[in-house]
Design an enzyme around this catalytic site. Structure first.
Site, mmCIF file in Angstrom:
data_model
loop_
_atom_site.group_PDB
_atom_site.id
_atom_site.type_symbol
_atom_site.label_atom_id
_atom_site.label_comp_id
_atom_site.label_asym_id
_atom_site.label_seq_id
_atom_site.Cartn_x
_atom_site.Cartn_y
_atom_site.Cartn_z
ATOM 1 N N LYS A 32 -4.384 2.267 -1.578
ATOM 2 C CA LYS A 32 -4.612 3.463 -2.407
ATOM 3 C C LYS A 32 -4.192 4.698 -1.624
ATOM 4 O O LYS A 32 -5.034 5.516 -1.216
ATOM 5 C CB LYS A 32 -6.090 3.515 -2.832
ATOM 6 C CG LYS A 32 -6.353 4.357 -4.071
ATOM 7 C CD LYS A 32 -7.729 4.041 -4.626
ATOM 8 C CE LYS A 32 -8.195 5.028 -5.681
ATOM 9 N NZ LYS A 32 -7.340 5.147 -6.847
ATOM 10 N N ARG A 45 4.705 17.068 13.887
ATOM 11 C CA ARG A 45 5.382 16.180 12.935
ATOM 12 C C ARG A 45 6.338 15.229 13.630
ATOM 13 O O ARG A 45 7.294 15.648 14.285
ATOM 14 C CB ARG A 45 6.138 16.997 11.878
ATOM 15 C CG ARG A 45 6.665 16.124 10.751
ATOM 16 C CD ARG A 45 7.378 16.929 9.685
ATOM 17 N NE ARG A 45 7.779 16.057 8.567
ATOM 18 C CZ ARG A 45 8.856 15.280 8.601
ATOM 19 N NH1 ARG A 45 9.628 15.254 9.656
ATOM 20 N NH2 ARG A 45 9.134 14.501 7.563
ATOM 21 N N GLU A 96 0.384 -2.273 -14.267
ATOM 22 C CA GLU A 96 -0.837 -1.484 -14.460
ATOM 23 C C GLU A 96 -0.416 -0.132 -15.004
ATOM 24 O O GLU A 96 0.780 0.112 -15.213
ATOM 25 C CB GLU A 96 -1.605 -1.341 -13.145
ATOM 26 C CG GLU A 96 -0.830 -0.621 -12.052
ATOM 27 C CD GLU A 96 -1.600 -0.488 -10.744
ATOM 28 O OE1 GLU A 96 -2.836 -0.448 -10.775
ATOM 29 O OE2 GLU A 96 -0.942 -0.404 -9.684
ATOM 30 N N ARG A 116 -13.049 -1.230 -0.378
ATOM 31 C CA ARG A 116 -11.611 -1.045 -0.617
ATOM 32 C C ARG A 116 -11.033 -0.031 0.381
ATOM 33 O O ARG A 116 -9.943 -0.223 0.923
ATOM 34 C CB ARG A 116 -11.359 -0.600 -2.062
ATOM 35 C CG ARG A 116 -9.874 -0.479 -2.392
ATOM 36 C CD ARG A 116 -9.634 -0.280 -3.879
ATOM 37 N NE ARG A 116 -10.153 1.002 -4.353
ATOM 38 C CZ ARG A 116 -10.185 1.372 -5.635
ATOM 39 N NH1 ARG A 116 -9.727 0.546 -6.576
ATOM 40 N NH2 ARG A 116 -10.668 2.544 -5.987
ATOM 41 N N HIS A 131 7.437 10.829 12.821
ATOM 42 C CA HIS A 131 7.063 9.748 11.916
ATOM 43 C C HIS A 131 6.079 8.741 12.517
ATOM 44 O O HIS A 131 5.128 8.342 11.872
ATOM 45 C CB HIS A 131 8.307 9.013 11.422
ATOM 46 C CG HIS A 131 9.110 9.790 10.420
ATOM 47 N ND1 HIS A 131 9.702 10.996 10.719
ATOM 48 C CD2 HIS A 131 9.408 9.539 9.128
ATOM 49 C CE1 HIS A 131 10.327 11.458 9.656
ATOM 50 N NE2 HIS A 131 10.164 10.588 8.670
ATOM 51 N N LEU A 166 -3.149 -2.012 -7.993
ATOM 52 C CA LEU A 166 -4.355 -1.604 -7.273
ATOM 53 C C LEU A 166 -5.512 -2.494 -7.744
ATOM 54 O O LEU A 166 -5.649 -2.751 -8.946
ATOM 55 C CB LEU A 166 -4.681 -0.141 -7.572
ATOM 56 C CG LEU A 166 -5.910 0.350 -6.797
ATOM 57 C CD1 LEU A 166 -5.556 0.603 -5.338
ATOM 58 C CD2 LEU A 166 -6.491 1.595 -7.421
HETATM 59 N N1 PDD Z 1 -7.074 5.857 -10.263
HETATM 60 N N2 PDD Z 1 -4.359 1.610 -10.845
HETATM 61 C C1 PDD Z 1 -3.997 2.780 -10.296
HETATM 62 C C2 PDD Z 1 -2.570 3.014 -9.954
HETATM 63 C C3 PDD Z 1 -4.977 3.775 -10.058
HETATM 64 O O1 PDD Z 1 -4.630 4.936 -9.504
HETATM 65 C C4 PDD Z 1 -6.323 3.525 -10.425
HETATM 66 C C5 PDD Z 1 -7.415 4.524 -10.166
HETATM 67 C C6 PDD Z 1 -6.647 2.286 -11.015
HETATM 68 C C7 PDD Z 1 -8.045 1.927 -11.398
HETATM 69 O O2 PDD Z 1 -8.847 1.758 -10.246
HETATM 70 P P1 PDD Z 1 -10.413 2.042 -10.297
HETATM 71 O O3 PDD Z 1 -10.967 1.130 -11.344
HETATM 72 O O4 PDD Z 1 -10.883 1.686 -8.925
HETATM 73 O O5 PDD Z 1 -10.599 3.479 -10.651
HETATM 74 C C8 PDD Z 1 -5.638 1.355 -11.196
HETATM 75 C C9 PDD Z 1 -8.023 6.853 -9.865
HETATM 76 C C10 PDD Z 1 -9.173 6.996 -10.790
HETATM 77 C C11 PDD Z 1 -7.280 8.167 -9.623
HETATM 78 O O6 PDD Z 1 -6.214 8.105 -9.020
HETATM 79 O O7 PDD Z 1 -7.755 9.206 -10.021
#
Ligand code: PDD
Length: 290
Positions: free
Chosen positions: A148, A100, A181, A52, A102, A205
């Site tokens: 992420k 800095r 989510e 990922r 962009h 995500l």
């Molecule tokens: N968070 N959706 C979002 C917006 C997230 O930030 C996360 C994970 C998940 C779940 O993903 P995973 O199963 O890969 O942990 C779904 C992590 C744990 C965090 O930001 O701390």
């Protein structure tokens, strides 16, 4: 033992770990992160986290000048140095340090930081028995939340709303009334024995715990539907649950104060939780304290 952090090749005491003021992660959230679980001293689903991360880096044209093997070695070194059997490892890659501006800097080198924190996974087993509450909020995030990135302000505000309401999590709902989510978890419902979760897209995500649960549920012969579901459907569901690295499976017993199903953790969540902890035990040897 002092907490230790990894900063661009060095392990240093966390309290002394520093990054430059002009790191683009700090100034633009021009950075990606991962959170992986360590149970019984072993990394859970680590290859999936690396895949990922690499996908995100490619999408953002960030070159991380360290191989997966070397990154894994450094992560394991930091975990061992911190000495916690049960922990989470946080890893962040930014585009680097530059004056800095962009647009991408001509010559920046991606920076890598990692921290390890002790984490009590057993508390999740206790929460599994009672279930947790979620509230709902409008999804205010940008349109590429499959990446992420560290730009998490909308998630931060949503989680704070949940805390203020005495809830564990906030579910993020789109303008179409679709539950996408949670602020840091993936969202699921169960209706007529079908396990339902939002399909992979740019608006959620691709959770590693989500993928694990899909694999385990399919292996157990459950019927699965990866399709969008509305808040109204969630409120009328038989059961609801959430998954993440730090909450491998928790039953959701209320949404915005309304009980889901019986208002208590349901049989399917219990069955799925057993599969999830079984998989964790197989991968890491971790056993819940009696
Ligand atoms: N968070 N959706 C979002 C917006 C997230 O930030 C996360 C994970 C998940 C779940 O993903 P995973 O199963 O890969 O942990 C779904 C992590 C744990 C965090 O930001 O701390």
């Amino acid at each position: 033992m002092p907490q230790l952090a990894y900063v661009d090749g060095r392990i240093v005491p966390l309290a002394q770990a520093r990054i430059p003021v002009e790191d683009r992660g700090l100034q633009f959230a021009d950075a990606l992160y991962e959170v992986a679980a360590v149970l019984n001293g072993r990394l859970l689903d680590w290859p999936q986290h690396l895949i990922r991360l690499r996908r995100g880096l490619a999408a953002l044209f960030i070159e991380l000048p360290i191989s997966d093997a070397a990154l894994t070695l450094q992560a394991k070194r930091l975990i061992a140095a911190n000495g916690h059997a049960d922990a989470i490892i946080y890893l962040q890659v930014s585009r680097g340090v530059a004056r800095r501006d962009h647009g991408f800097p001509a010559n920046s080198r991606a920076s890598l930081i990692m921290t390890v924190r002790r984490f009590d996974f057993a508390q999740r087993i206790a929460q599994q028995r009672t279930g947790i509450a979620v509230i709902t909020v409008n999804d205010m995030r940008w349109r590429r939340v499959d990446l992420k990135t560290t730009g998490l302000l909308a998630n931060v505000m949503a989680k704070q709303d949940a805390r203020a309401a005495g809830a564990f999590e906030a579910w993020l709902v789109g303008p179409d009334d679709i539950v996408r989510e949670g602020s840091s978890t993936n969202a699921w419902i169960v209706k007529d024995d079908v396990l339902i979760t939002h399909p992979l897209s740019e608006s959620i995500l691709a959770g590693i715990a989500r993928a694990a649960l899909l694999r385990l549920a399919a292996g157990a012969g459950m019927t699965i539907a990866e399709r969008p579901f509305t808040l109204a459907e969630a409120l009328a569901a038989d059961e609801a649950l959430l998954t993440s690295t730090t909450a491998p499976l928790l039953p959701v017993v209320t949404i915005d104060g309304c009980p889901i199903g019986s208002g208590r953790p349901g049989p399917i969540a219990a069955r799925l939780a057993a599969l999830v902890w079984g998989d964790i035990a197989t991968q890491t040897g971790w056993q819940a304290p009696a």
